[in-house]
Design a protein around this motif. Structure first.
Motif, PDB file in Angstrom:
ATOM      1  N   ARG A  52     103.054  82.099  87.555  1.00  0.00           N
ATOM      2  CA  ARG A  52     101.644  81.738  87.469  1.00  0.00           C
ATOM      3  C   ARG A  52     101.224  80.898  88.675  1.00  0.00           C
ATOM      4  NH1 ARG A  52      99.979  80.362  81.267  1.00  0.00           N
ATOM      5  NH2 ARG A  52      99.748  82.524  80.659  1.00  0.00           N
ATOM      6  N   PRO A  57      96.883  75.438  79.986  1.00  0.00           N
ATOM      7  CA  PRO A  57      97.540  74.863  78.818  1.00  0.00           C
ATOM      8  C   PRO A  57      98.168  75.944  77.936  1.00  0.00           C
ATOM      9  CG  PRO A  57      95.143  74.746  78.605  1.00  0.00           C
ATOM     10  CD  PRO A  57      95.422  75.291  79.969  1.00  0.00           C
ATOM     11  N   ALA A 136     104.674  78.483  74.173  1.00  0.00           N
ATOM     12  CA  ALA A 136     104.936  79.890  74.479  1.00  0.00           C
ATOM     13  C   ALA A 136     103.685  80.661  74.851  1.00  0.00           C
ATOM     14  CB  ALA A 136     105.608  80.565  73.290  1.00  0.00           C
ATOM     15  N   GLU A 175      95.648  89.173  70.370  1.00  0.00           N
ATOM     16  CA  GLU A 175      95.999  87.799  70.707  1.00  0.00           C
ATOM     17  C   GLU A 175      95.424  86.901  69.621  1.00  0.00           C
ATOM     18  OE1 GLU A 175      94.217  88.075  74.747  1.00  0.00           O
ATOM     19  OE2 GLU A 175      96.092  87.058  75.288  1.00  0.00           O
TER      20      GLU A 175
HETATM   21  P1  AMP Z   1      97.931  82.376  76.009  1.00  0.00           P
HETATM   22  O1  AMP Z   1      99.007  81.343  76.179  1.00  0.00           O
HETATM   23  O2  AMP Z   1      97.940  83.400  77.093  1.00  0.00           O
HETATM   24  O3  AMP Z   1      97.897  82.959  74.636  1.00  0.00           O
HETATM   25  O4  AMP Z   1      96.543  81.615  76.200  1.00  0.00           O
HETATM   26  C1  AMP Z   1      96.297  80.416  75.570  1.00  0.00           C
HETATM   27  C2  AMP Z   1      94.819  80.181  75.519  1.00  0.00           C
HETATM   28  O5  AMP Z   1      94.548  78.956  74.856  1.00  0.00           O
HETATM   29  C3  AMP Z   1      94.229  80.083  76.901  1.00  0.00           C
HETATM   30  O6  AMP Z   1      93.009  80.737  76.928  1.00  0.00           O
HETATM   31  C4  AMP Z   1      94.084  78.588  77.087  1.00  0.00           C
HETATM   32  O7  AMP Z   1      93.107  78.238  78.017  1.00  0.00           O
HETATM   33  C5  AMP Z   1      93.770  78.128  75.680  1.00  0.00           C
HETATM   34  N1  AMP Z   1      94.184  76.750  75.464  1.00  0.00           N
HETATM   35  C6  AMP Z   1      95.433  76.300  75.257  1.00  0.00           C
HETATM   36  N2  AMP Z   1      95.454  74.958  75.143  1.00  0.00           N
HETATM   37  C7  AMP Z   1      94.184  74.538  75.281  1.00  0.00           C
HETATM   38  C8  AMP Z   1      93.544  73.262  75.279  1.00  0.00           C
HETATM   39  N3  AMP Z   1      94.230  72.127  75.103  1.00  0.00           N
HETATM   40  N4  AMP Z   1      92.212  73.229  75.483  1.00  0.00           N
HETATM   41  C9  AMP Z   1      91.523  74.362  75.656  1.00  0.00           C
HETATM   42  N5  AMP Z   1      92.053  75.585  75.677  1.00  0.00           N
HETATM   43  C10 AMP Z   1      93.358  75.688  75.488  1.00  0.00           C
END
Ligand code: AMP
Ligand code: MG
Length: 330
Positions: A52, A57, A136, A175
């Motif tokens: 990445r 997050p 994860a 998702e």
């Molecule tokens: P993924 O890990 O690809 O399933 O994506 C995780 C999603 O959750 C992403 O769109 C992140 O931006 C969102 N996300 C995770 N933690 C936070 C947080 N603390 N605040 C806002 N969005 C979050």
């Protein structure tokens, strides 16, 4: 070589995670690339394995709502949603507790944390056995397609993780929905597997839809000039410092410059994985120490743009960008 573990090897997968290794595991959505969320080096390795170019997050996975709510503050809305949807494809973004064990890098430095209890028997067995939150994202290289079989995981990441727990194919392509509950009104950051109408029925005022954040969740504006996923210190940050003054705090990389008021070294050895794991804790510490000592800013030494260095540079550039108002972003 990446080990391919049969479903009865959950104990082995848990032991690898606890030892700081990366293990992919099935969830009802897609395969996740798991790391012990308390371990900054393991979390940094997740970003490295995925390739990445920036830190976003990660969702932390827990075996029960009670376990999740030990890490974050849950209000009545969160408890009602957890009762209705967990285990299942709903991720809740909530304020971290001061006692939260999750490393700052897993939450990209934010004061909030995304938590979820996945609905897959093997994922739940693994999370129970590990006994720590597991960070994860999907187990694919950055920009790749989310994997729904162990085979897909190995296609993209073979050799980049210790093991993949093979639970057969996941229910394809959904998702988790991501719901931000840190404000007065809930905001849907990402529509996904949880039925939005049901979320609305549980938390929304009757007949009023929950607003959906525009753009990608990671770029959602919480207030003008501030990125939701953008942690920035309140002291100004000066990039590529080759000298430093006594009234500055120094974010060092490798042998530190001399003369700074206070120093945090990302990695004495110049190792980008170690540096990533110490980035957010370092910015926060320098910000607090610098303010306490009346320093005027943070000088950041150059970090090479190799491996995780790219993501570190991306975050430092955001931290140094001019912004409206004072204070840290989200
Ligand atoms: P993924 O890990 O690809 O399933 O994506 C995780 C999603 O959750 C992403 O769109 C992140 O931006 C969102 N996300 C995770 N933690 C936070 C947080 N603390 N605040 C806002 N969005 C979050
Ligand atoms: Mg993904």
């Amino acid at each position: 070589m990446t080990e391919r573990l049969a479903p009865d090897a959950v104990g082995r997968a848990a032991a690898l995670l606890r030892d700081g290794h990366l293990v992919a595991f099935p969830t009802e959505t897609v395969y996740g690339l798991g790391a012990d969320a308390r371990n900054g080096r393991a979390v940094a390795a997740v970003f490295e394995a995925k390739g990445r170019p920036h830190f976003n997050p990660l969702i932390c996975h827990l075996p029960t709502a009670d376990a999740a709510f030990e890490e974050v503050f849950a209000d009545d809305r969160a408890r009602a949603l957890a009762a209705r949807f967990w285990p299942g494809p709903l991720t809740l973004v909530l304020p971290r507790r001061p006692s939260c064990r999750v490393d700052l890098l897993a939450g990209a430095g934010l004061d909030t944390l995304a938590v979820r209890v996945p609905a897959h028997p093997l994922a739940l067995a693994l999370l129970e056995a590990v006994g720590t939150p597991v960070a994860a994202p999907s187990a694919n290289r950055s920009g790749g397609v989310s994997p729904t079989t162990a085979e897909h995981v190995l296609d993209g990441l073979d050799g980049r993780l210790a093991a993949v727990l093979d639970g057969g194919p996941c229910a394809v392509g959904v998702e988790s929905s991501v719901l931000d509950l840190t404000g007065a009104a809930p905001v849907l950051l990402r529509p996904g597997g949880a039925d939005t109408a049901v979320i609305e029925a549980v938390v929304g005022p009757v007949g009023r839809p929950i607003p959906v954040a525009a753009g990608r969740a990671s770029e959602t504006l919480r207030s003008p000039g501030m990125m939701l996923s953008h942690y920035a210190p309140s002291l100004p940050v000066r990039l590529d410092a080759v000298t430093v003054c006594a009234d500055e705090a120094l974010l060092a990389f490798g042998p530190p410059l001399s003369g700074a008021g206070v120093v945090w070294n990302l990695s004495e050895a110049g190792d980008c994985t170690e540096a990533a794991s110490r980035l957010f804790s370092g910015l926060r510490w320098l910000d607090a120490e610098g303010a306490r000592r009346g320093l005027r800013g943070i000088a950041a030494m150059p970090v090479p743009v190799t491996g995780l260095g790219e993501a570190i540079n991306d975050r430092l550039a955001r931290a140094a960008a001019p912004r409206d108002g004072a204070g840290s972003a989200a």
